[in-house]
Motif scaffolding. Sequence first.
Motif, PDB file in Angstrom:
ATOM      1  N   HIS A 157       0.790  -1.223   0.000  1.00  0.00           N
ATOM      2  CA  HIS A 157       0.000   0.000   0.000  1.00  0.00           C
ATOM      3  C   HIS A 157       0.827   1.280   0.000  1.00  0.00           C
ATOM      4  CE1 HIS A 157      -2.957  -3.015   0.798  1.00  0.00           C
ATOM      5  NE2 HIS A 157      -2.274  -3.396   1.867  1.00  0.00           N
ATOM      6  N   ASN A 179      -9.240   4.734  -9.528  1.00  0.00           N
ATOM      7  CA  ASN A 179      -9.274   5.062  -8.108  1.00  0.00           C
ATOM      8  C   ASN A 179      -8.075   4.473  -7.369  1.00  0.00           C
ATOM      9  OD1 ASN A 179     -11.746   6.554  -8.289  1.00  0.00           O
ATOM     10  ND2 ASN A 179     -12.835   4.616  -8.453  1.00  0.00           N
ATOM     11  N   PHE A 180      -8.138   4.438  -6.037  1.00  0.00           N
ATOM     12  CA  PHE A 180      -6.982   4.065  -5.230  1.00  0.00           C
ATOM     13  C   PHE A 180      -6.559   2.609  -5.402  1.00  0.00           C
ATOM     14  CE2 PHE A 180      -8.283   7.916  -2.990  1.00  0.00           C
ATOM     15  CZ  PHE A 180      -7.058   8.523  -2.757  1.00  0.00           C
ATOM     16  N   VAL A 181      -7.481   1.726  -5.790  1.00  0.00           N
ATOM     17  CA  VAL A 181      -7.120   0.319  -5.945  1.00  0.00           C
ATOM     18  C   VAL A 181      -6.184   0.108  -7.141  1.00  0.00           C
ATOM     19  CG1 VAL A 181      -9.022  -0.417  -7.460  1.00  0.00           C
ATOM     20  CG2 VAL A 181      -8.112  -2.004  -5.727  1.00  0.00           C
ATOM     21  N   ASN A 217     -13.531   5.751   2.730  1.00  0.00           N
ATOM     22  CA  ASN A 217     -12.782   5.404   1.524  1.00  0.00           C
ATOM     23  C   ASN A 217     -11.743   4.331   1.796  1.00  0.00           C
ATOM     24  OD1 ASN A 217     -14.173   7.218  -0.122  1.00  0.00           O
ATOM     25  ND2 ASN A 217     -12.801   8.901   0.370  1.00  0.00           N
ATOM     26  N   SER A 218     -11.212   4.303   3.018  1.00  0.00           N
ATOM     27  CA  SER A 218     -10.263   3.258   3.394  1.00  0.00           C
ATOM     28  C   SER A 218     -10.929   1.889   3.382  1.00  0.00           C
ATOM     29  CB  SER A 218      -9.679   3.538   4.782  1.00  0.00           C
ATOM     30  OG  SER A 218      -8.889   4.701   4.779  1.00  0.00           O
ATOM     31  N   TYR A 221     -11.506   0.924  -0.174  1.00  0.00           N
ATOM     32  CA  TYR A 221     -10.200   0.531  -0.717  1.00  0.00           C
ATOM     33  C   TYR A 221      -9.833  -0.876  -0.259  1.00  0.00           C
ATOM     34  CZ  TYR A 221      -5.093   0.240  -0.947  1.00  0.00           C
ATOM     35  OH  TYR A 221      -3.799  -0.171  -1.158  1.00  0.00           O
ATOM     36  N   VAL A 225      -9.027  -4.081  -2.546  1.00  0.00           N
ATOM     37  CA  VAL A 225      -7.747  -4.793  -2.478  1.00  0.00           C
ATOM     38  C   VAL A 225      -7.979  -6.296  -2.323  1.00  0.00           C
ATOM     39  CG1 VAL A 225      -5.759  -5.205  -0.965  1.00  0.00           C
ATOM     40  CG2 VAL A 225      -6.363  -2.873  -1.639  1.00  0.00           C
TER      41      VAL A 225
END
Length: 247
Positions: A157, A179-181, A217-218, A221, A225
């Motif tokens: 991460h 996005n974050f992934v 959002n965590s 995420y 993941v």
Amino acid sequence: MIQDKVVTVVMPAYNAESTLERTYREIPFDIVDHVILVDDKSADDTVRLARELGIRHVISHKENRGYGGNQKTCYDKALDLGSDIVVMLHPDYQYTPKLIHAMAYVIADGVYPVVFGSRILGKGALRGGMPLYKYVSNRFLTFLQNLLMGNKLSEYHTGYRAYAAEVLRAIDYHRCSDNFVFDNQVIAQICHKGYEIAEVTCPTKYFPEASSIKLYNSVVYGLGVLSVSFRYFLDRIHLKKYKLLGD
């Protein structure tokens, strides 16, 4: 430049005006040939400051494309410039630019094609201010990911990464999320192609100006993941093809 290899630093930026200059001033320009800043429609003066600092390659998105979408623009531009080594450095000063030397030389010397700056190696994460819930979730997710993906990384991460250009050309990062992934999908593609990943211990700093995703959002995420890792696992045991990985 290192051994005739062009080194480019890419900076995916969003509201980074307060931290950009500190980050930029510590970039080791004795080896770095290009700096690319891609602004994802910030509400502050990130773009103006970047140009005042003399960053030659400043790209401003007209619409917010997300963290993954920002990186896609970063890597496209870096490859267009003929880069041999591409280092992603967040402009929020959470990661020290002083490790660029170490990370870039590992790639330039042909030891590993990918290098991550790990906050978990050593004892710097909590000491640097990482919230306890983030640390615990990081360790939990990483444990599961190592089991599912057959790796031994200390964390999946980190936002501090260096790639040989051949790796970025070999994978299809445009298939990944905006996005974050995105970061974890890229790891899945890298592992699927058989590239090994090195890690170096990286101190980290958490402070009000540093970027950080919120709790909701965590959670989103984290679920993303886990989805990437399970789908990679199913593909690895030849039970179900994961289209993200290609043929």
